[in-house]
Design a protein around this motif. Structure first.
Motif, PDB file in Angstrom:
ATOM      1  N   ILE A   7       0.842  -1.192   0.000  1.00  0.00           N
ATOM      2  CA  ILE A   7       0.000   0.000   0.000  1.00  0.00           C
ATOM      3  C   ILE A   7       0.879   1.244   0.000  1.00  0.00           C
ATOM      4  O   ILE A   7       1.561   1.546   0.985  1.00  0.00           O
ATOM      5  CB  ILE A   7      -0.936   0.008   1.226  1.00  0.00           C
ATOM      6  N   GLY A   8       0.886   1.969  -1.103  1.00  0.00           N
ATOM      7  CA  GLY A   8       1.614   3.228  -1.155  1.00  0.00           C
ATOM      8  C   GLY A   8       0.947   4.252  -0.255  1.00  0.00           C
ATOM      9  O   GLY A   8      -0.264   4.488  -0.362  1.00  0.00           O
ATOM     10  N   ILE A   9       1.725   4.863   0.644  1.00  0.00           N
ATOM     11  CA  ILE A   9       1.137   5.767   1.641  1.00  0.00           C
ATOM     12  C   ILE A   9       1.627   7.204   1.483  1.00  0.00           C
ATOM     13  O   ILE A   9       1.439   8.030   2.380  1.00  0.00           O
ATOM     14  CB  ILE A   9       1.425   5.280   3.072  1.00  0.00           C
ATOM     15  N   GLY A  10       2.259   7.523   0.360  1.00  0.00           N
ATOM     16  CA  GLY A  10       2.758   8.880   0.211  1.00  0.00           C
ATOM     17  C   GLY A  10       3.996   9.107   1.058  1.00  0.00           C
ATOM     18  O   GLY A  10       4.719   8.175   1.406  1.00  0.00           O
ATOM     19  N   THR A  11       4.236  10.351   1.413  1.00  0.00           N
ATOM     20  CA  THR A  11       5.501  10.704   2.064  1.00  0.00           C
ATOM     21  C   THR A  11       5.358  10.975   3.557  1.00  0.00           C
ATOM     22  O   THR A  11       6.123  11.765   4.127  1.00  0.00           O
ATOM     23  CB  THR A  11       6.119  11.926   1.378  1.00  0.00           C
ATOM     24  N   GLY A  12       4.400  10.344   4.199  1.00  0.00           N
ATOM     25  CA  GLY A  12       4.272  10.472   5.642  1.00  0.00           C
ATOM     26  C   GLY A  12       3.134  11.348   6.100  1.00  0.00           C
ATOM     27  O   GLY A  12       2.876  11.451   7.309  1.00  0.00           O
ATOM     28  N   ASN A  13       2.462  12.002   5.182  1.00  0.00           N
ATOM     29  CA  ASN A  13       1.313  12.839   5.508  1.00  0.00           C
ATOM     30  C   ASN A  13       0.050  12.007   5.361  1.00  0.00           C
ATOM     31  O   ASN A  13      -0.243  11.526   4.256  1.00  0.00           O
ATOM     32  CB  ASN A  13       1.276  14.048   4.568  1.00  0.00           C
ATOM     33  N   PRO A  14      -0.728  11.811   6.422  1.00  0.00           N
ATOM     34  CA  PRO A  14      -1.944  10.996   6.293  1.00  0.00           C
ATOM     35  C   PRO A  14      -2.895  11.496   5.213  1.00  0.00           C
ATOM     36  O   PRO A  14      -3.667  10.712   4.652  1.00  0.00           O
ATOM     37  CB  PRO A  14      -2.581  11.110   7.683  1.00  0.00           C
ATOM     38  N   GLN A  15      -2.830  12.796   4.889  1.00  0.00           N
ATOM     39  CA  GLN A  15      -3.707  13.330   3.855  1.00  0.00           C
ATOM     40  C   GLN A  15      -3.287  12.886   2.451  1.00  0.00           C
ATOM     41  O   GLN A  15      -4.025  13.107   1.488  1.00  0.00           O
ATOM     42  CB  GLN A  15      -3.725  14.864   3.934  1.00  0.00           C
ATOM     43  N   GLU A 206      20.424  25.015 -11.960  1.00  0.00           N
ATOM     44  CA  GLU A 206      19.512  25.389 -10.882  1.00  0.00           C
ATOM     45  C   GLU A 206      19.153  24.123 -10.102  1.00  0.00           C
ATOM     46  O   GLU A 206      19.068  23.036 -10.667  1.00  0.00           O
ATOM     47  CB  GLU A 206      18.232  26.017 -11.444  1.00  0.00           C
ATOM     48  N   ILE A 207      18.919  24.275  -8.784  1.00  0.00           N
ATOM     49  CA  ILE A 207      18.525  23.142  -7.949  1.00  0.00           C
ATOM     50  C   ILE A 207      17.294  23.501  -7.136  1.00  0.00           C
ATOM     51  O   ILE A 207      17.144  24.641  -6.676  1.00  0.00           O
ATOM     52  CB  ILE A 207      19.679  22.704  -7.015  1.00  0.00           C
ATOM     53  N   TRP A 208      16.400  22.526  -7.011  1.00  0.00           N
ATOM     54  CA  TRP A 208      15.247  22.618  -6.116  1.00  0.00           C
ATOM     55  C   TRP A 208      15.343  21.416  -5.183  1.00  0.00           C
ATOM     56  O   TRP A 208      15.189  20.280  -5.615  1.00  0.00           O
ATOM     57  CB  TRP A 208      13.945  22.576  -6.914  1.00  0.00           C
ATOM     58  N   TRP A 209      15.609  21.672  -3.923  1.00  0.00           N
ATOM     59  CA  TRP A 209      15.878  20.605  -2.934  1.00  0.00           C
ATOM     60  C   TRP A 209      14.818  20.632  -1.849  1.00  0.00           C
ATOM     61  O   TRP A 209      14.438  21.720  -1.376  1.00  0.00           O
ATOM     62  CB  TRP A 209      17.261  20.822  -2.329  1.00  0.00           C
ATOM     63  N   THR A 210      14.347  19.459  -1.450  1.00  0.00           N
ATOM     64  CA  THR A 210      13.369  19.357  -0.369  1.00  0.00           C
ATOM     65  C   THR A 210      13.673  18.140   0.492  1.00  0.00           C
ATOM     66  O   THR A 210      13.946  17.053  -0.024  1.00  0.00           O
ATOM     67  CB  THR A 210      11.930  19.254  -0.916  1.00  0.00           C
ATOM     68  N   ALA A 211      13.625  18.336   1.792  1.00  0.00           N
ATOM     69  CA  ALA A 211      13.714  17.237   2.754  1.00  0.00           C
ATOM     70  C   ALA A 211      12.365  17.074   3.439  1.00  0.00           C
ATOM     71  O   ALA A 211      11.623  18.050   3.595  1.00  0.00           O
ATOM     72  CB  ALA A 211      14.796  17.534   3.795  1.00  0.00           C
ATOM     73  N   TYR A 212      12.053  15.843   3.825  1.00  0.00           N
ATOM     74  CA  TYR A 212      10.777  15.526   4.483  1.00  0.00           C
ATOM     75  C   TYR A 212       9.609  16.038   3.630  1.00  0.00           C
ATOM     76  O   TYR A 212       8.664  16.656   4.139  1.00  0.00           O
ATOM     77  CB  TYR A 212      10.716  16.120   5.891  1.00  0.00           C
ATOM     78  N   ALA A 213       9.671  15.782   2.332  1.00  0.00           N
ATOM     79  CA  ALA A 213       8.680  16.309   1.393  1.00  0.00           C
ATOM     80  C   ALA A 213       7.276  15.871   1.787  1.00  0.00           C
ATOM     81  O   ALA A 213       7.014  14.690   1.993  1.00  0.00           O
ATOM     82  CB  ALA A 213       8.997  15.848  -0.021  1.00  0.00           C
ATOM     83  N   GLY A 214       6.380  16.827   1.896  1.00  0.00           N
ATOM     84  CA  GLY A 214       4.992  16.543   2.207  1.00  0.00           C
ATOM     85  C   GLY A 214       4.675  16.415   3.677  1.00  0.00           C
ATOM     86  O   GLY A 214       3.508  16.321   4.056  1.00  0.00           O
ATOM     87  N   MET A 215       5.706  16.406   4.539  1.00  0.00           N
ATOM     88  CA  MET A 215       5.489  16.277   5.977  1.00  0.00           C
ATOM     89  C   MET A 215       5.379  17.655   6.628  1.00  0.00           C
ATOM     90  O   MET A 215       5.634  18.690   6.025  1.00  0.00           O
ATOM     91  CB  MET A 215       6.641  15.500   6.619  1.00  0.00           C
ATOM     92  N   GLU A 216       5.007  17.657   7.898  1.00  0.00           N
ATOM     93  CA  GLU A 216       4.873  18.916   8.625  1.00  0.00           C
ATOM     94  C   GLU A 216       6.208  19.645   8.738  1.00  0.00           C
ATOM     95  O   GLU A 216       6.255  20.876   8.763  1.00  0.00           O
ATOM     96  CB  GLU A 216       4.304  18.664  10.023  1.00  0.00           C
ATOM     97  N   ASN A 217       7.306  18.899   8.813  1.00  0.00           N
ATOM     98  CA  ASN A 217       8.628  19.508   8.978  1.00  0.00           C
ATOM     99  C   ASN A 217       9.376  19.647   7.649  1.00  0.00           C
ATOM    100  O   ASN A 217      10.603  19.673   7.612  1.00  0.00           O
ATOM    101  CB  ASN A 217       9.469  18.698   9.965  1.00  0.00           C
ATOM    102  N   GLU A 218       8.632  19.773   6.565  1.00  0.00           N
ATOM    103  CA  GLU A 218       9.219  19.934   5.228  1.00  0.00           C
ATOM    104  C   GLU A 218      10.165  21.130   5.179  1.00  0.00           C
ATOM    105  O   GLU A 218       9.879  22.194   5.720  1.00  0.00           O
ATOM    106  CB  GLU A 218       8.098  20.106   4.208  1.00  0.00           C
ATOM    107  N   ILE A 219      11.316  20.933   4.517  1.00  0.00           N
ATOM    108  CA  ILE A 219      12.304  21.999   4.322  1.00  0.00           C
ATOM    109  C   ILE A 219      12.605  22.087   2.829  1.00  0.00           C
ATOM    110  O   ILE A 219      12.889  21.072   2.195  1.00  0.00           O
ATOM    111  CB  ILE A 219      13.616  21.702   5.068  1.00  0.00           C
ATOM    112  N   SER A 220      12.585  23.288   2.278  1.00  0.00           N
ATOM    113  CA  SER A 220      12.853  23.461   0.850  1.00  0.00           C
ATOM    114  C   SER A 220      13.822  24.610   0.628  1.00  0.00           C
ATOM    115  O   SER A 220      13.713  25.665   1.258  1.00  0.00           O
ATOM    116  CB  SER A 220      11.547  23.735   0.084  1.00  0.00           C
TER     117      SER A 220
END
Length: 254
Positions: A7-15, A206-220
């Motif tokens: 079951i694919g659950i996305g990136t940690g966000n229940p939504q 150019e770079i577009w970087w994201t950590a914890y993508a889709g989570m509450e603590n997302e950093i971009s």
């Protein structure tokens, strides 16, 4: 007979759960959750939270699926051959799956495994599941999920490609070993624990970087690669120290 559903659950966000994923979670007899150990146990906690929010009963009995955590084995880094290390690791994981399933569901039944992101993209859960087919009859079902690539482009509000332009999805290891692939102007880089963009000629990239993508603590962070490289490296190191783990992904464009 085991009905195994990945079951694919996305990136940690229940939504990020699709209605199909919610339905599949509620249809299981047993749900397996890997625990990667101290410092990464909140990954198991996120899966537990997703189950707590999504599961509302089970069939006509109203009984919720049993949720069982298992310790994920550590990959042996001593073996020189990378492919052999991965194969041995997958064998060990499959053995733990089998032991856990037969212990908690000895008569067979419906087993669900929550897969971060989507089971199709740089994920080996299906390969591990194939190993169980040598032990018993397995009916495999796969539920797609939101990928970290989708979460990355959404975080920066950018399309993944230019008009009619090709793009390549690759890994940090491939970027370090082979450089920028020919014939493409856009790269999406996954599974990069070494900030492999440092190996590139940064001018014009150019770079577009994201950590914890889709989570509450997302950093971009985004910008010209030669201007934001140090910022990304420092931010990544701090985030990993703070959380004990990190999942990050980035897009590069010439």
């Amino acid at each position: 007979m085991i009905d195994l559903t990945l079951i694919g659950i996305g990136t940690g966000n229940p939504q990020h759960l699709t209605l199909q994923a919610v339905e599949a979670l509620n249809a299981q007899d047993l749900i397996l959750i890997p625990n990667k150990g101290t410092g990464k146990d909140d990954l198991a906690g996120l899966r537990q939270a997703i189950c707590a929010e999504a599961i509302r009963g089970h069939g006509q009995t109203g009984e919720a699926p049993r949720i069982v955590e298992f310790d994920l084995p550590v990959r042996d880094e001593a073996t020189q051959d990378y492919r052999q290390r991965v194969d041995d690791w997958h064998d060990a994981i499959a053995e733990i799956w089998w032991q856990t399933i037969t212990t908690h569901l000895p008569e067979g039944g419906a087993v669900g495994f929550l897969v971060w992101g989507d089971p199709s993209l740089y994920d080996s859960t299906m390969r591990i599941a194939d190993r169980l087919k040598t032990r018993t009859e397995i009916a495999l079902r796969v539920i797609p999920g939101i990928t970290s690539i989708q979460a990355l482009t959404a975080a920066h509000a950018i399309p993944i490609n230019t008009i009619n332009g090709p793009f390549t999805i690759t890994t940090g290891r491939q970027l370090r070993d082979a450089g920028w692939p020919e014939g493409t102007e856009t790269l999406v880089v996954m599974l990069d624990g070494a900030c492999s963009f440092q190996s590139l000629e940064a001018d014009g990239v150019e770079i577009w970087w994201t950590a914890y993508a889709g989570m509450e603590n997302e950093i971009s962070i985004s910008g010209p690669l030669d201007e934001v490289t140090d910022q990304i490296i420092e931010t990544r190191a701090k985030a990993r120290a703070d959380h004990g783990w990190i999942m990050d992904i980035y897009l590069l464009r010439r």
